[in-house]
Write an enzyme that holds these catalytic residues in place. Structure first.
Site: not given
Length: 608
Positions: A386, A518, A520
């Site tokens: 990001c 993102h 993750e």
């Protein structure tokens, strides 16, 4: 006619102190029930008045976890998704702000027909509706965690709503698990049960009798104390569960199973089940505790004093480590401390990989840029997330494209080279004329990957979908100039308008990738995200070269610029250099003030 499907409810409350690990306890129980063949979903009730955590300070709340449908939720939703390997939606997180907003809006529309609107029944009815909304025919068990601690004023409406749900669905269809602290007093050498007794008494005074008590402690509970707690709290002996600190959060399901919690729950609720299937989880635990490789990876961020601000990043990194049979030692580096090239070189000495995670605001940005330049010039595998991608673009614009004043309009609105600019639909928000909360580009969006790029190779697909949370984007006016300088735009939105992934060519850098998304949030401990898996694999290779003092091919310091002869694909001349010496594994920046965190979570999230 077949018997109607009845969804069972499990409510998880907490007592004595906060941060006991209710979320991990609930997640681990959910994992056990799913491993027994049951269909499980989860939910968090948060007593704060914010509508969502999207505008909260990361130092107060930790990370904001984004779901596929774009909801900004509590970090515990991330635990739920990772342990159950499911994708939840916004209904998984209920806040007092949401509840009151809905009730007040309904009152304004005349929805209560002139009634006096009160906490009971109107607020509690709204809470009950949001709990029961998850109980459809596709779900066997709904696990609902209540945030906060029993005795908090703001939790009372939630506990009353739970009491009413238990009454309405029947005692055989609902179960309450109370997580409490059993502290050890060193002077007397004793574990003390009185705090748990008082906590259960407070819960019973509200009208809730726990069916099971999970006792958090720093050491195992003897059977005599379990029997005492069972007697004083009026629960079955087998329903008192010891939950001592574990060496890894992924050990917690094994701990709770060994204590018999899941067996008690399925029997108490009359659920059909099979024995726990440990095949997948045991493979994970072997990699957690007996990895074959090691590497050290730095997280260069703004909020490193509260690691929970990057919780999903660290868990995704651990998952990447598990997938590559690696122990990753984390080194937390405050971006503010990367104040110069020399300071950064010291802070990143002995590092095998770098992650630059997301964030907002100008503080620490120059330090991130310095760290990225160090990683780029020294061939250190790097992943930007990001804001990390945006910093990669700014650093490339300054160092490779010759745009020394390049910046983002977030940091310098009047910058002469806005290589990162405000998204078209975000100008009113930035100007303060539209609400800030819930207005970013949020949720799951598709990305088309360019053939032959590192990103396409890691993903193994031509098109992928990732979760997003941002207001700024790469300025398309600078894409051609940046590409000519060697930056590869390897992923874009399907219409080609928004840059999603950037990288350096493999002949220039072993692993230098940035994503506007993102990733993750979609990683799982048993199913690592490709970008994190790729980063760890590259870091292991870097560690092997570093330890062996082998030559590493890096771009030449005097390699030609795009203006004087670099091919359009950005290929640069390379030179052989020797990697730096190995650093210690206990580091926070240049000092040993914070223990490193191994990929098994030993030094961080060690309690359920």
């Amino acid at each position: 006619m077949g018997q109607a499907h009845i969804t069972k409810h499990i409510f998880v409350t907490g007592g004595v102190a906060s941060s006991l690990g209710k979320g991990l306890t609930a997640s681990s129980l959910g994992r056990l029930l799913k491993a027994r063949g049951l269909r499980v979903t989860m939910q968090k009730l948060d007593p704060y008045l914010n509508v969502d955590p999207g505008t909260m300070n990361p130092f107060q709340h930790g990370e904001v976890f984004v779901t596929d449908d774009g909801a900004e939720t509590d970090l515990d939703i991330g635990h739920y998704e990772r342990f159950l390997d499911v994708s939840l939606d916004g209904s998984a997180n209920v806040t007092t702000g949401q509840v009151y907003s809905a009730v007040i809006a309904r009152e304004r529309r005349g929805g209560y027909l002139g009634q006096t609107v009160q906490v009971v029944p109107h607020i509690t009815d709204e809470i009950k509706d949001r709990i029961r909304r998850l109980a459809d025919d596709s779900v066997d068990v709904v696990i609902t965690e209540v945030g906060g601690t029993v005795g908090d004023i703001e939790s009372l409406p939630y506990l009353e709503a739970i009491r009413q749900v238990r009454h309405e669905v029947g005692r055989d269809n609902a179960l309450t698990v109370h997580v409490s602290l059993v502290p050890y007093l060193a002077p007397s050498g004793e574990l003390k049960t009185k705090p748990t007794q008082h906590s259960v008494a407070a819960l019973r005074s509200i009208g809730l009798q726990p069916d099971a008590v999970v006792c958090r402690s720093d050491r195992p509970l003897p059977d005599s104390l379990k029997k005492k707690i069972a007697m004083m709290c009026d629960v079955d002996d087998e329903a008192v569960v010891g939950a001592p600190d574990a060496s890894s959060i992924y050990d917690i399901p094994r701990v709770l199973h060994r204590e018999g919690l899941d067996a008690y729950v399925v029997r108490r609720l009359g659920l059909s089940f099979r024995d726990v299937d440990w095949t997948e989880w045991d493979t994970l635990l072997r990699r957690v505790h007996h990895p074959a490789n090691t590497a050290t990876i730095a997280i260069v961020g703004k909020y490193v004093d509260l690691p929970d601000a990057y919780l999903s990043v660290t868990e995704a990194l651990r998952a990447g480590a598990f997938a590559t049979d690696t122990r990753v030692d984390l080194r937390w580096v405050t971006s503010d401390e990367c104040s110069s090239p020399d300071a950064t070189a010291t802070l990143l000495d002995g590092i095998d990989g770098v992650i630059v995670p997301g964030g907002f605001g100008v503080r620490g940005i120059e330090g991130k840029l310095t760290a990225l330049r160090h990683a780029r010039e020294n061939g250190i595998p790097t992943l930007g997330i990001c804001l990390g991608l945006q910093c990669m673009v700014i650093e490339a614009a300054r160092s490779l494209a010759g745009l020394e004043a390049a910046n983002s309009t977030e940091f310098v609105p009047e910058t002469p080279h806005p290589v990162i600019s405000t998204m078209a639909d975000q100008h009113e928000v930035v100007a303060g004329t539209r609400d800030m909360g819930g207005t970013m580009r949020l949720g799951l969006y598709s990305c088309v990957l360019a053939p032959g790029t590192l990103a396409q190779r890691e993903y193994g697909a031509a098109e992928v979908a990732e979760r997003h949370r941002h207001r700024y984007e790469v300025n398309n006016d600078y894409r051609h100039r940046l590409a000519a300088a060697g930056l590869v735009f390897s992923g874009t939105s399907p219409d080609g308008r928004l840059v999603e992934v950037v990288e350096l060519p493999a002949d220039v850098h072993p692993y230098y990738v940035g994503t506007q998304a993102h990733p993750e949030f979609r990683s799982r401990p048993t199913r690592a995200h490709p970008l994190f898996r790729g980063l760890v694999a590259a870091a292991v290779a870097h560690a092997d070269r570093r330890r062996g003092m082998l030559p590493v091919d890096l771009p030449s310091e005097d390699a030609p610029t795009p203006e004087n002869g670099v091919p359009e694909n950005g290929a640069a001349q390379t030179r052989g250099v020797t990697a730096g010496r190995s650093g210690g594994s206990i580091r926070r920046g240049a000092s040993a003030s914070r223990p490193s965190v191994s990929s098994n979570g030993t030094a961080a999230l060690v309690s359920p």
